[in-house]
Design a protein around this motif. Structure first.
Motif, PDB file in Angstrom:
ATOM      1  N   ASP A 126      -2.789   6.932 -12.691  1.00 22.30           N
ATOM      2  CA  ASP A 126      -3.827   6.497 -11.748  1.00 22.30           C
ATOM      3  C   ASP A 126      -4.985   5.783 -12.447  1.00 22.30           C
ATOM      4  OD1 ASP A 126      -4.984   8.544 -13.113  1.00 22.30           O
ATOM      5  OD2 ASP A 126      -5.222   9.889 -11.395  1.00 22.30           O
ATOM      6  N   GLY A 127      -4.768   5.386 -13.690  1.00 19.17           N
ATOM      7  CA  GLY A 127      -5.826   4.662 -14.406  1.00 19.17           C
ATOM      8  C   GLY A 127      -6.686   5.580 -15.248  1.00 19.17           C
ATOM      9  N   ILE A 168       4.526   2.384 -10.762  1.00 17.18           N
ATOM     10  CA  ILE A 168       5.716   2.649  -9.945  1.00 17.18           C
ATOM     11  C   ILE A 168       5.327   2.761  -8.477  1.00 17.18           C
ATOM     12  CG2 ILE A 168       7.800   4.063  -9.770  1.00 17.18           C
ATOM     13  CD1 ILE A 168       6.769   5.518 -12.340  1.00 17.18           C
ATOM     14  N   MET A 169       5.968   1.977  -7.651  1.00 16.41           N
ATOM     15  CA  MET A 169       5.778   2.126  -6.201  1.00 16.41           C
ATOM     16  C   MET A 169       6.967   2.927  -5.689  1.00 16.41           C
ATOM     17  SD  MET A 169       2.988   0.962  -4.913  1.00 16.41           S
ATOM     18  CE  MET A 169       3.234   0.415  -3.225  1.00 16.41           C
ATOM     19  N   GLY A 170       6.736   4.232  -5.648  1.00 12.17           N
ATOM     20  CA  GLY A 170       7.789   5.143  -5.233  1.00 12.17           C
ATOM     21  C   GLY A 170       8.359   5.861  -6.441  1.00 12.17           C
ATOM     22  N   VAL A 171       7.556   6.844  -6.947  1.00 11.12           N
ATOM     23  CA  VAL A 171       7.990   7.604  -8.123  1.00 11.12           C
ATOM     24  C   VAL A 171       9.296   8.319  -7.765  1.00 11.12           C
ATOM     25  CG1 VAL A 171       7.423   9.537  -9.650  1.00 11.12           C
ATOM     26  CG2 VAL A 171       5.641   7.907  -8.967  1.00 11.12           C
ATOM     27  N   TYR A 205       3.486   6.809  -4.298  1.00 16.57           N
ATOM     28  CA  TYR A 205       3.078   5.509  -4.853  1.00 16.57           C
ATOM     29  C   TYR A 205       2.083   5.761  -5.981  1.00 16.57           C
ATOM     30  CZ  TYR A 205       4.592   2.939  -0.596  1.00 16.57           C
ATOM     31  OH  TYR A 205       5.287   2.373   0.437  1.00 16.57           O
ATOM     32  N   GLU A 206       2.175   4.977  -7.038  1.00 19.54           N
ATOM     33  CA  GLU A 206       1.077   4.980  -8.014  1.00 19.54           C
ATOM     34  C   GLU A 206       0.022   3.974  -7.521  1.00 19.54           C
ATOM     35  OE1 GLU A 206       3.206   6.650 -11.992  1.00 19.54           O
ATOM     36  OE2 GLU A 206       2.983   4.492 -11.918  1.00 19.54           O
ATOM     37  N   PRO A 207      -1.255   4.303  -7.667  1.00 18.78           N
ATOM     38  CA  PRO A 207      -2.300   3.419  -7.132  1.00 18.78           C
ATOM     39  C   PRO A 207      -2.470   2.178  -8.009  1.00 18.78           C
ATOM     40  CG  PRO A 207      -3.272   5.325  -8.228  1.00 18.78           C
ATOM     41  CD  PRO A 207      -1.792   5.500  -8.332  1.00 18.78           C
ATOM     42  N   VAL A 208      -1.732   1.138  -7.677  1.00 15.76           N
ATOM     43  CA  VAL A 208      -1.696  -0.054  -8.540  1.00 15.76           C
ATOM     44  C   VAL A 208      -3.095  -0.665  -8.656  1.00 15.76           C
ATOM     45  CG1 VAL A 208      -0.484  -2.212  -9.007  1.00 15.76           C
ATOM     46  CG2 VAL A 208       0.652  -0.431  -7.696  1.00 15.76           C
ATOM     47  N   ASP A 239      -1.608  -3.028   4.476  1.00 14.95           N
ATOM     48  CA  ASP A 239      -2.979  -3.211   3.979  1.00 14.95           C
ATOM     49  C   ASP A 239      -3.154  -2.771   2.532  1.00 14.95           C
ATOM     50  OD1 ASP A 239      -3.720  -4.227   6.349  1.00 14.95           O
ATOM     51  OD2 ASP A 239      -4.457  -2.316   7.174  1.00 14.95           O
ATOM     52  N   LEU A 240      -2.166  -2.046   2.036  1.00 19.35           N
ATOM     53  CA  LEU A 240      -2.285  -1.526   0.672  1.00 19.35           C
ATOM     54  C   LEU A 240      -2.149  -2.678  -0.326  1.00 19.35           C
ATOM     55  CD1 LEU A 240      -2.363   1.261  -0.830  1.00 19.35           C
ATOM     56  CD2 LEU A 240       0.119   1.084  -1.002  1.00 19.35           C
ATOM     57  N   GLU A 241      -3.081  -2.758  -1.276  1.00 18.57           N
ATOM     58  CA  GLU A 241      -3.005  -3.824  -2.282  1.00 18.57           C
ATOM     59  C   GLU A 241      -2.271  -3.302  -3.506  1.00 18.57           C
ATOM     60  OE1 GLU A 241      -6.310  -7.149  -2.006  1.00 18.57           O
ATOM     61  OE2 GLU A 241      -7.088  -5.237  -2.688  1.00 18.57           O
ATOM     62  N   TRP A 242      -1.034  -3.674  -3.622  1.00 20.14           N
ATOM     63  CA  TRP A 242      -0.224  -3.202  -4.744  1.00 20.14           C
ATOM     64  C   TRP A 242       0.547  -4.345  -5.382  1.00 20.14           C
ATOM     65  CZ3 TRP A 242       5.000  -4.243  -4.649  1.00 20.14           C
ATOM     66  CH2 TRP A 242       5.475  -4.747  -3.422  1.00 20.14           C
ATOM     67  N   ASP A 243       0.531  -5.539  -4.718  1.00 21.82           N
ATOM     68  CA  ASP A 243       1.468  -6.605  -5.076  1.00 21.82           C
ATOM     69  C   ASP A 243       0.740  -7.769  -5.737  1.00 21.82           C
ATOM     70  OD1 ASP A 243       0.109  -7.568  -2.913  1.00 21.82           O
ATOM     71  OD2 ASP A 243       1.811  -7.522  -1.529  1.00 21.82           O
ATOM     72  N   PHE A 244       1.219  -9.003  -5.512  1.00 20.44           N
ATOM     73  CA  PHE A 244       0.628 -10.158  -6.193  1.00 20.44           C
ATOM     74  C   PHE A 244      -0.783 -10.473  -5.699  1.00 20.44           C
ATOM     75  CE2 PHE A 244       5.289 -11.273  -6.786  1.00 20.44           C
ATOM     76  CZ  PHE A 244       5.309 -10.916  -8.126  1.00 20.44           C
ATOM     77  N   ARG A 245      -1.247  -9.756  -4.659  1.00 28.86           N
ATOM     78  CA  ARG A 245      -2.665  -9.914  -4.307  1.00 28.86           C
ATOM     79  C   ARG A 245      -3.538  -9.476  -5.485  1.00 28.86           C
ATOM     80  NH1 ARG A 245      -2.081  -6.865   1.379  1.00 28.86           N
ATOM     81  NH2 ARG A 245      -0.295  -6.083   0.223  1.00 28.86           N
ATOM     82  N   LEU A 246      -3.011  -8.599  -6.324  1.00 31.18           N
ATOM     83  CA  LEU A 246      -3.728  -8.187  -7.537  1.00 31.18           C
ATOM     84  C   LEU A 246      -3.309  -9.133  -8.660  1.00 31.18           C
ATOM     85  CD1 LEU A 246      -3.003  -4.373  -7.173  1.00 31.18           C
ATOM     86  CD2 LEU A 246      -5.239  -5.470  -6.855  1.00 31.18           C
TER      87      LEU A 246
END
Ligand code: PLP
Length: 457
Positions: free
Chosen positions: A184-185, A202-205, A211-214, A251-258
């Motif tokens: 989680d950082g 990991i998205m889906g341990v 989910y890990e909070p990317v 709404d979860l930001e986990w992908d290329f939005r980051l």
């Protein structure tokens, strides 16, 4: 010949003059009628488990009749043979471009991606891209390249340990704990240094479905960059979650939005809803994949760009993925994944209501959840015993220890896939309840000798 070295042929199928048994470990000297050979193989398959009751696997076990037809029509296509099957290659490009868009790449039509045989190959390719980019940057700066490391949770899937082992990268595993159940950082600066080629989120341990909070990992890496100058990218292992989050957690930001997320993989054969073996990996932009990892092989009169560990592999699954994308669209994927999540919630609530158990997760991330025995509930049995009891009723519900630093915690997990509906879930809850009642009535401890570690993530 002793019985253990032969497979007996059912006399109904053995023709006069034909063998009534075939050797198990040696190729027969002569031929056999196709019906007889078919019957032998068909009967041997019967000994496998019933896929619908296998709640251990993430991998697809059912597709509809149209998919079955397409599969039969395309089973001969070789994915690498892009010269002979150019249209299948075009369909492959369409699929990863759709994924790039689904995962919010800034310019989905002009990035780069590929299908693979599964997430494992996809993870290897993403890891190699990290390693090669880091080597180029280090060499350009006149710095040594002999000690790369990759930072990730101790709960990573085994493919990441393989990647580090096979490609000579140090695996820096951040242990999970009761306070920090995922990467989680927290404390990341203690693991990351100038030799870190990347961080895996990991998205889906696999162990728990969490989910890990990317986003938090990305922010921790932003701080590290401000403090030390090290600019460390993230790869998202979305083997399961990259085909769940876009539909259930948009709404979860986990992908290329980051911006820090350079690449994402998923298994087409998990929540992509295709038969095994299909994976995908996509990069945020083409420049993040070093050009010198792409082979341009001259093949059958054409030049084939190849980014893969395998050469030949089936092309049919790519066509099946395209079929599912067209057939379901975003709303269809939402409906399918939501119904799996509803079943996961129902099952988790039922298990939570039983005195013996405490939930670890409840299926709110991917439709996968895990639970443990409540401390002090019993000295007579454990979750391995429950797993054995459920197996007697055909259910495969694995129990296993958590990774470091929670290796003394045993959990049990259910993966809800399309095909495990509410009716089956009710039957399963009844069976769990019945077996727990049986185990709770034991007057002494279950024998524990000889238990083999039977589950691989
Ligand atoms: C998080 C994660 N990564 C990678 C993999 C490997 O995926 P595959 O079986 O598609 O190679 C899995 C499989 O369960 C997984 O859960």
């Amino acid at each position: 010949m002793s019985q253990e070295h032969v497979v007996a042929v059912n006399p109904i199928f053995a023709r006069p003059g034909e063998a009534v048994a075939v050797e198990r470990y040696r190729m027969p000297i002569g031929e056999m009628l196709p019906e007889t050979a078919y019957r032998i193989v068909h009967d041997e398959m019967m000994l496998d488990g019933n896929a619908r009751q296998n709640l251990a696997t993430f991998v697809g076990t059912w597709m509809d009749d149209h998919a079955a037809r397409l599969y039969a029509e395309s089973v001969d296509k070789n994915m690498i043979d892009k010269d002979e099957y150019p249209h299948t290659a075009t369909v492959e490009d369409r699929c990863w471009k759709m994924l790039a868009e689904l995962w919010n790449a800034p310019d989905p039509q002009h990035t780069i991606g590929t299908s693979t045989i599964g997430s494992s190959e996809a993870c290897m390719l993403a890891g190699l891209a990290f390693k090669r980019r880091w080597q180029h940057a280090r060499r350009a700066a006149g710095k040594p390249t002999d000690r790369p490391n990759l930072v990730m949770s101790s709960a990573v899937q085994v493919v990441w340990e393989k990647f580090c082992n096979y490609w000579d990268v140090e695996a820096r595993l951040v242990p999970i704990s009761e306070e920090h159940r995922t990467l989680d950082g927290h404390d990341l600066a203690a693991y990351v240094d100038e030799n870190t080629i990347g961080v895996v989120a990991i998205m889906g341990v696999t162990y728990t479905g969490d989910y890990e909070p990317v986003g938090e990992i990305a922010r921790a890496l932003d701080k590290i960059q401000r403090d030390t100058g090290s600019d460390v990218p993230i790869h998202v292992d979305g083997a399961s979650g990259a085909m769940i989050a876009p539909f259930l957690h948009s709404d979860l930001e986990w992908d290329f939005r980051l911006e820090r997320v350079h690449s994402i993989n998923t298994s087409g054969h998990k929540y992509g809803l295709v038969y095994p073996g299909l994976g995908w990996v996509v990069w945020r932009s083409a420049d993040l994949l070093p050009e010198d990892l792409i082979f341009r092989v001259s093949y059958l009169g054409g030049v084939t760009p190849s980014l893969a560990l395998n050469f030949s592999r089936p092309g049919a699954q790519v066509l099946l993925q395209y079929y599912q994308f067209l057939r379901l669209g975003r709303s269809g994927y939402h409906a399918v994944q939501k119904s799996s999540q509803d079943v996961a919630h129902r099952l988790a609530a039922g298990i939570d209501a039983m005195d013996a158990f405490e939930l670890w997760s409840d299926g709110s991330d991917i439709p996968v959840f895990a639970w443990r025995l409540k401390a002090g509930h019993t000295e007579n049995w454990n979750l391995y015993d429950l797993s054995d009891r459920l197996r007697m009723k055909g259910w495969q519900v694995p129990a296993y220890p958590m990774p470091d630093n929670l290796a003394d915690v045993t959990v049990q997990r259910i993966v809800v896939r399309n095909g495990l509906g509410m009716d089956l879930a009710r039957d399963l809850l009844d069976d769990i309840d019945e077996e727990v009642t049986f185990l709770d009535r034991l007057t002494g401890p279950m024998p524990t000798e000889g238990r083999a570690p039977g589950f691989h993530h």
